[in-house]
Design a protein around this motif. Structure first.
Motif, PDB file in Angstrom:
ATOM      1  N   GLY A 253       0.811  -1.206   0.000  1.00 33.28           N
ATOM      2  CA  GLY A 253       0.000   0.000   0.000  1.00 33.28           C
ATOM      3  C   GLY A 253       0.846   1.258   0.000  1.00 33.28           C
ATOM      4  N   ASP A 254       0.217   2.367   0.343  1.00 30.16           N
ATOM      5  CA  ASP A 254       0.843   3.686   0.284  1.00 30.16           C
ATOM      6  C   ASP A 254       1.479   4.021   1.630  1.00 30.16           C
ATOM      7  OD1 ASP A 254       1.603   6.266  -0.198  1.00 30.16           O
ATOM      8  OD2 ASP A 254      -0.423   7.096  -0.207  1.00 30.16           O
ATOM      9  N   VAL A 255       2.813   4.008   1.680  1.00 30.69           N
ATOM     10  CA  VAL A 255       3.504   4.283   2.939  1.00 30.69           C
ATOM     11  C   VAL A 255       3.450   5.755   3.313  1.00 30.69           C
ATOM     12  CG1 VAL A 255       5.061   2.315   2.753  1.00 30.69           C
ATOM     13  CG2 VAL A 255       5.732   4.519   1.763  1.00 30.69           C
ATOM     14  N   THR A 256       3.056   6.630   2.371  1.00 30.64           N
ATOM     15  CA  THR A 256       2.921   8.050   2.704  1.00 30.64           C
ATOM     16  C   THR A 256       1.613   8.328   3.434  1.00 30.64           C
ATOM     17  OG1 THR A 256       1.771   8.757   0.681  1.00 30.64           O
ATOM     18  CG2 THR A 256       4.181   8.576   0.577  1.00 30.64           C
ATOM     19  N   LEU A 257       0.691   7.352   3.413  1.00 31.13           N
ATOM     20  CA  LEU A 257      -0.639   7.450   4.031  1.00 31.13           C
ATOM     21  C   LEU A 257      -1.522   8.482   3.338  1.00 31.13           C
ATOM     22  CD1 LEU A 257       0.353   7.229   7.827  1.00 31.13           C
ATOM     23  CD2 LEU A 257      -0.127   5.388   6.209  1.00 31.13           C
ATOM     24  N   ALA A 258      -1.143   8.876   2.124  1.00 35.86           N
ATOM     25  CA  ALA A 258      -1.966   9.824   1.381  1.00 35.86           C
ATOM     26  C   ALA A 258      -3.173   9.136   0.753  1.00 35.86           C
ATOM     27  CB  ALA A 258      -1.135  10.508   0.289  1.00 35.86           C
ATOM     28  N   ALA A 259      -3.039   7.858   0.438  1.00 39.17           N
ATOM     29  CA  ALA A 259      -4.128   7.098  -0.171  1.00 39.17           C
ATOM     30  C   ALA A 259      -4.452   5.904   0.724  1.00 39.17           C
ATOM     31  CB  ALA A 259      -3.724   6.609  -1.562  1.00 39.17           C
ATOM     32  N   PRO A 260      -5.706   5.447   0.714  1.00 33.40           N
ATOM     33  CA  PRO A 260      -6.083   4.296   1.550  1.00 33.40           C
ATOM     34  C   PRO A 260      -5.388   3.021   1.087  1.00 33.40           C
ATOM     35  CG  PRO A 260      -7.891   4.920   0.086  1.00 33.40           C
ATOM     36  CD  PRO A 260      -6.860   5.987  -0.045  1.00 33.40           C
ATOM     37  N   THR A 261      -5.150   2.129   2.034  1.00 30.25           N
ATOM     38  CA  THR A 261      -4.523   0.836   1.747  1.00 30.25           C
ATOM     39  C   THR A 261      -5.494  -0.288   2.075  1.00 30.25           C
ATOM     40  OG1 THR A 261      -2.254   1.607   2.123  1.00 30.25           O
ATOM     41  CG2 THR A 261      -2.670  -0.743   2.447  1.00 30.25           C
ATOM     42  N   ARG A 262      -5.600  -1.249   1.173  1.00 32.46           N
ATOM     43  CA  ARG A 262      -6.401  -2.437   1.447  1.00 32.46           C
ATOM     44  C   ARG A 262      -5.484  -3.450   2.151  1.00 32.46           C
ATOM     45  NH1 ARG A 262     -11.039  -4.542  -0.780  1.00 32.46           N
ATOM     46  NH2 ARG A 262     -11.034  -2.936  -2.416  1.00 32.46           N
ATOM     47  N   PHE A 263      -5.628  -3.548   3.464  1.00 32.45           N
ATOM     48  CA  PHE A 263      -4.731  -4.397   4.236  1.00 32.45           C
ATOM     49  C   PHE A 263      -4.980  -5.870   3.937  1.00 32.45           C
ATOM     50  CE2 PHE A 263      -4.855  -0.585   7.031  1.00 32.45           C
ATOM     51  CZ  PHE A 263      -3.496  -0.300   7.020  1.00 32.45           C
ATOM     52  N   THR A 264      -3.892  -6.591   3.749  1.00 35.78           N
ATOM     53  CA  THR A 264      -3.968  -8.043   3.585  1.00 35.78           C
ATOM     54  C   THR A 264      -3.672  -8.707   4.933  1.00 35.78           C
ATOM     55  OG1 THR A 264      -1.632  -8.112   2.951  1.00 35.78           O
ATOM     56  CG2 THR A 264      -3.251  -7.901   1.170  1.00 35.78           C
ATOM     57  N   SER A 265      -3.923  -9.991   5.022  1.00 36.81           N
ATOM     58  CA  SER A 265      -3.633 -10.714   6.264  1.00 36.81           C
ATOM     59  C   SER A 265      -2.150 -11.049   6.305  1.00 36.81           C
ATOM     60  CB  SER A 265      -4.462 -11.996   6.340  1.00 36.81           C
ATOM     61  OG  SER A 265      -5.838 -11.698   6.424  1.00 36.81           O
ATOM     62  N   PRO A 266      -1.402 -10.459   7.242  1.00 39.11           N
ATOM     63  CA  PRO A 266       0.043 -10.726   7.287  1.00 39.11           C
ATOM     64  C   PRO A 266       0.337 -12.125   7.807  1.00 39.11           C
ATOM     65  CG  PRO A 266      -0.597  -9.266   9.078  1.00 39.11           C
ATOM     66  CD  PRO A 266      -1.827  -9.484   8.258  1.00 39.11           C
ATOM     67  N   ARG A 267       1.534 -12.593   7.499  1.00 40.99           N
ATOM     68  CA  ARG A 267       1.983 -13.869   8.061  1.00 40.99           C
ATOM     69  C   ARG A 267       2.014 -13.758   9.583  1.00 40.99           C
ATOM     70  NH1 ARG A 267       7.512 -14.179   4.738  1.00 40.99           N
ATOM     71  NH2 ARG A 267       7.502 -12.044   5.574  1.00 40.99           N
ATOM     72  N   ARG A 268       1.903 -14.894  10.234  1.00 38.41           N
ATOM     73  CA  ARG A 268       1.840 -14.877  11.694  1.00 38.41           C
ATOM     74  C   ARG A 268       3.075 -14.210  12.310  1.00 38.41           C
ATOM     75  NH1 ARG A 268      -1.523 -16.961  15.209  1.00 38.41           N
ATOM     76  NH2 ARG A 268      -0.836 -17.373  17.373  1.00 38.41           N
ATOM     77  N   ARG A 269       4.256 -14.487  11.753  1.00 37.61           N
ATOM     78  CA  ARG A 269       5.465 -13.885  12.317  1.00 37.61           C
ATOM     79  C   ARG A 269       5.454 -12.363  12.119  1.00 37.61           C
ATOM     80  NH1 ARG A 269      10.718 -15.037   8.388  1.00 37.61           N
ATOM     81  NH2 ARG A 269      10.141 -13.521   6.780  1.00 37.61           N
ATOM     82  N   ASP A 270       4.899 -11.876  10.986  1.00 38.03           N
ATOM     83  CA  ASP A 270       4.824 -10.433  10.762  1.00 38.03           C
ATOM     84  C   ASP A 270       3.789  -9.802  11.683  1.00 38.03           C
ATOM     85  OD1 ASP A 270       6.745 -10.686   8.826  1.00 38.03           O
ATOM     86  OD2 ASP A 270       5.327 -10.677   7.147  1.00 38.03           O
ATOM     87  N   ARG A 271       2.680 -10.518  11.913  1.00 40.25           N
ATOM     88  CA  ARG A 271       1.655 -10.026  12.822  1.00 40.25           C
ATOM     89  C   ARG A 271       2.251  -9.833  14.217  1.00 40.25           C
ATOM     90  NH1 ARG A 271      -3.104 -14.047  13.258  1.00 40.25           N
ATOM     91  NH2 ARG A 271      -2.761 -13.982  11.007  1.00 40.25           N
ATOM     92  N   ARG A 272       2.984 -10.824  14.654  1.00 43.23           N
ATOM     93  CA  ARG A 272       3.611 -10.751  15.977  1.00 43.23           C
ATOM     94  C   ARG A 272       4.628  -9.599  16.015  1.00 43.23           C
ATOM     95  NH1 ARG A 272       4.641 -13.579  20.569  1.00 43.23           N
ATOM     96  NH2 ARG A 272       3.105 -15.159  19.986  1.00 43.23           N
ATOM     97  N   ALA A 273       5.402  -9.425  14.940  1.00 43.78           N
ATOM     98  CA  ALA A 273       6.413  -8.371  14.916  1.00 43.78           C
ATOM     99  C   ALA A 273       5.765  -6.986  14.974  1.00 43.78           C
ATOM    100  CB  ALA A 273       7.269  -8.494  13.657  1.00 43.78           C
ATOM    101  N   LEU A 274       4.647  -6.805  14.265  1.00 45.32           N
ATOM    102  CA  LEU A 274       3.950  -5.511  14.280  1.00 45.32           C
ATOM    103  C   LEU A 274       3.400  -5.214  15.670  1.00 45.32           C
ATOM    104  CD1 LEU A 274       2.045  -5.724  10.872  1.00 45.32           C
ATOM    105  CD2 LEU A 274       3.923  -4.177  11.415  1.00 45.32           C
ATOM    106  N   LEU A 275       2.768  -6.187  16.285  1.00 43.42           N
ATOM    107  CA  LEU A 275       2.195  -5.968  17.620  1.00 43.42           C
ATOM    108  C   LEU A 275       3.289  -5.763  18.663  1.00 43.42           C
ATOM    109  CD1 LEU A 275      -0.683  -8.583  17.484  1.00 43.42           C
ATOM    110  CD2 LEU A 275      -0.927  -6.098  17.515  1.00 43.42           C
ATOM    111  N   ALA A 276       4.392  -6.476  18.536  1.00 38.60           N
ATOM    112  CA  ALA A 276       5.507  -6.283  19.469  1.00 38.60           C
ATOM    113  C   ALA A 276       6.081  -4.883  19.342  1.00 38.60           C
ATOM    114  CB  ALA A 276       6.587  -7.325  19.217  1.00 38.60           C
ATOM    115  N   ALA A 277       6.186  -4.395  18.110  1.00 40.39           N
ATOM    116  CA  ALA A 277       6.702  -3.042  17.892  1.00 40.39           C
ATOM    117  C   ALA A 277       5.752  -2.006  18.487  1.00 40.39           C
ATOM    118  CB  ALA A 277       6.903  -2.802  16.398  1.00 40.39           C
ATOM    119  N   LEU A 278       4.454  -2.190  18.267  1.00 37.65           N
ATOM    120  CA  LEU A 278       3.463  -1.274  18.853  1.00 37.65           C
ATOM    121  C   LEU A 278       3.552  -1.283  20.379  1.00 37.65           C
ATOM    122  CD1 LEU A 278       0.018  -1.612  17.008  1.00 37.65           C
ATOM    123  CD2 LEU A 278       1.468   0.416  17.216  1.00 37.65           C
TER     124      LEU A 278
END
Length: 731
Positions: A253-278
């Motif tokens: 998607g758009d990393v500038t956040l200027a346009a909407p992104t249709r989020f896909t389901s991330p891999r489990r390891r990526d999901r965990r990494a995103l939540l850990a970072a948050l």
């Protein structure tokens, strides 16, 4: 467009050809000579070290290198496509507009075998009514082949006025990629679309090599974080919005956040990494939850993909989604600051903004109006304390906005990340020259502190009026001769020839190249377009209404015959079909020639500027040409705009937006920008010896600033050319 190899992209972006130390040796001299000769036809030449390197290769390997070099050079100037035009003799024998339309109708009344066609057959569905020009068989569709066009035009005779860009030999491909990766990642200004694509390719290619120490631009950080995740490394984030940008990157998607992104389901390891970072960000600074409100809807949609309730070990991450859903209140810094401004409380505004130096600098205009001359010292003190922590591009934008020499009557120009621009009159009371002069001193001091501490500065005078970049304008990676918004350069030809080329992806698309001519007060003087094929010293090559295989339109303009026009504004209108971001390919540029030079409609070595078009607007305004000098010796200059107007969903025409074009042109021409000349003066003020470049080789403690790196310059002299001007400020 076919995928471009990393080797070709490196040559485009750097002007350096990666060497091939492992290539089989042999006698490739003949291939090297042929490459050099072919490059001259598109306005490029080989440095001696590059010719020697290719000459020492086995002919097959030499040919492979030459093919990459030619591909990059042709892409740079737009010579990788066939530029056919509607009128085969263009710029000669362009018909009168109404006569041409009448001929199209007459041709439509004659069938393919010469039989007469009934008038009723021209009406849609056979019912009487208006007939569209675009429905006529002879209108807007090529009536000859590209080979037919070439046969009608003599070859262009080479001239010393032709552009020649020198290509040099670089290091091995991996080293060149890593060097460009570190340089691009360190850019203090946001990248354009092509720059972000290139950074993503470089980040993946260099994932196992040394990584950049700092990445100043948040969207660049998201691209690099994606590459880190894909190689099993933790992302580097320090705000919740950094995590949101990374989630957008993972969904393409758009990393500038200027346009909407249709989020896909991330891999489990990526999901965990995103939540850990948050979780880590919020645990370290709960106040950062206030940033969630700005993108609450995006967070809610992302939460549906991350399933934070399944990860009890990340309680702080779950707070982010509670704020997004409105279950928890988190007041943002922006809301508290706005309340302070509303109440007229300068001390509270300064106290709050001290926690966000960048926001303080962006709010300087409001702070100065609230403080007045009586409390200027309070604002200056806060600014001096905040400035060292602020991005260079923010300092440059504030310095330009508060320039004491700025005309108060100039309209205000606003532009978003998609280059869409709008204009508004400046109804505010002027701040006063004295107040502004005092206010910008801390900005100048901080900008000066970030410039290179050189003993000697060699300067090409042609670069002095180039603006220091504050946004990700297109650069060398997608074209040639492109400069940052606000830059001014001298036009060295008697005749301008504009061109636009596009190729549709899915829908029939009609782009229209036009030119608006404005008088000295920026009011309308005339135009050239598909509705006005000839006049004001110019000629249009003919309207093309579809581009399944690619299409080109051109306008030829004799600058000595534009009459009372003081400004020439080329523009590209989306009449119907796909937007600039949706087309398979679209680029704009211009050539310069003497009035007596013949040749094909498109001659690559006369191209002075070529750049891809992008953005969400429907009318592109790449640059403005302005007349100066005297009546007897006019001197034209170009100012880069990289802007677009919103326009209508369909049927945009130059006649409908000439007023807004004039206002935008005035705003761009009268707005000050921080230029190389100002940077050089600041370096002089720090003790550097400034010299005009005249062939010096330079030495230790020397830097060079110019449009191209001279071949005579010593290798240890750092050169700042337009593709690296953003690095002139250290951060």
């Amino acid at each position: 467009m076919e995928p471009i190899s990393l080797q070709t992209r490196l040559i485009q972006a750097t002007g350096r050809v990666p060497c091939r130390p492992g290539a089989p040796s042999g006698d490739g001299a003949a291939v090297a000579r042929q490459m050099d000769a072919a490059l001259l036809t598109v306005g490029f030449a080989c440095a001696r070290d590059l010719l020697d390197h290719v000459s020492a290769m086995e002919p097959g390997a030499a040919f492979d290198t030459a093919a990459d070099v030619m591909a990059a050079a042709r892409l740079q100037v737009g010579d990788h496509v066939r530029h056919n035009v509607y009128f085969i003799d263009f710029p000669e024998n362009v018909p009168d507009t109404l006569d041409f339309w009448a001929q199209c109708i007459a041709d439509a009344l004659v069938g393919p075998d010469g039989e007469e066609v009934a008038v009723e057959d021209l009406f849609p569905d056979g019912a009487p009514g208006p007939v569209s020009l675009t429905d006529l068989p002879a209108y807007g569709r090529y009536q000859h082949t590209y080979a037919d066009l070439l046969a009608r035009h003599e070859a262009l005779v080479a001239s010393s006025e032709d552009r020649v860009t020198v290509l040099r030999l670089g290091g091995p491909l991996d080293d060149e990629a890593h060097r460009l990766y570190l340089d691009t990642a360190a850019s203090p200004v946001p990248l354009a679309d092509d720059g972000r694509d290139l950074l993503a390719a470089l980040a993946a290619h260099c994932a196992d090599r040394e990584q950049p120490e700092t990445v100043p631009v948040r969207e660049n950080r998201a691209i690099i974080n994606r590459a880190r995740l894909e190689h099993g490394r933790a992302p580097q984030v320090d705000t919740v919005t950094d995590v949101l940008r990374l989630a957008c990157a993972l969904s393409d998607g758009d990393v500038t956040l200027a346009a909407p992104t249709r989020f896909t389901s991330p891999r489990r390891r990526d999901r965990r990494a995103l939540l850990a970072a948050l979780d880590r960000v919020v645990a370290g600074a709960p106040v950062k939850l206030g940033d969630v409100n700005r993108h609450a809807n995006r967070w809610k949609r992302l939460g549906e993909r991350l399933h934070p309730h399944e990860y009890p070990e990340f309680p702080h991450a779950r707070e982010v989604f509670a704020v997004a859903r409105g279950e928890r209140r988190a007041s943002s810094l922006e809301a508290r600051t706005e309340a302070a401004f509303t109440e007229g409380d300068l001390d509270e505004a300064l106290r709050l903004l001290s926690a966000s130096p960048g926001m303080l600098v962006r709010s300087l205009d409001r702070l100065l109006r609230l403080a007045g001359p009586e409390r200027l010292d309070a604002v200056s003190g806060a600014l001096a304390e905040a400035a060292p922590s602020v991005a260079g591009r923010v300092l440059l934008s504030a310095r330009a906005h508060l320039d004491p020499g700025r005309r108060h009557s100039a309209p205000r120009v606003f532009a978003n990340r998609g280059r869409r621009a709008w204009v508004a009159p400046d109804a505010r009371e002027p701040l006063g020259r004295g107040l502004l002069t005092d206010a910008v001193r801390p900005l100048d001091a901080e900008i000066a502190a970030r410039l290179p501490a050189a003993d000697r500065v060699l300067v090409d005078p042609a670069v002095l009026k180039v603006a220091l970049p504050t946004t990700g304008a297109p650069g060398r990676a997608d074209g040639t001769g492109v400069l940052p918004r606000g830059s001014t350069t001298v036009v060295d030809g008697e005749r301008l020839r504009f061109f636009v080329h596009w190729r549709q992806a899915h829908l029939t698309t009609d782009l229209d190249l036009s030119v608006v001519l404005l008088q000295k007060d920026f009011t309308y003087h005339g135009h050239l377009s598909w509705t006005e094929l000839e006049g004001h010293g110019g000629k249009h090559s003919g309207d093309i209404v579809e581009a399944p295989e690619g299409a080109t339109e051109m306008i030829d303009l004799d600058l000595a015959r534009v009459g009372a026009a003081h400004y020439v504004v080329p523009q590209v209108d989306l009449f119907e079909g796909e937007g600039f971001d949706d087309l398979a390919e679209v680029f704009f540029g211009y050539m310069t020639r003497g009035t007596d030079r013949k040749g094909r409609p498109f001659e690559p070595r006369t191209v002075r500027m070529k750049s891809d078009l992008s953005g969400t607007g429907r009318v592109a305004l790449p640059l403005v040409f302005a007349r100066g000098g005297t009546r007897n010796k006019p001197r034209w200059r170009a100012r880069w705009t990289h802007l677009s107007l919103t326009g209508e969903p369909n049927f945009n025409r130059v006649e409908a937006n000439s007023l807004s074009t004039g206002l935008l042109a005035r705003g761009i021409m009268e707005r000050p920008y921080v230029t190389v000349a100002q940077a050089v003066e600041l370096m002089r003020g720090r003790g550097a010896k400034v010299e005009e470049y005249g062939g010096q080789r330079g030495g230790g403690g020397t830097i060079y600033v110019g449009l191209e790196r001279p071949e005579r310059l010593r290798e240890d002299v750092e050169a700042f050319t337009p593709d690296r001007l953003e690095n002139l400020l250290s951060h």
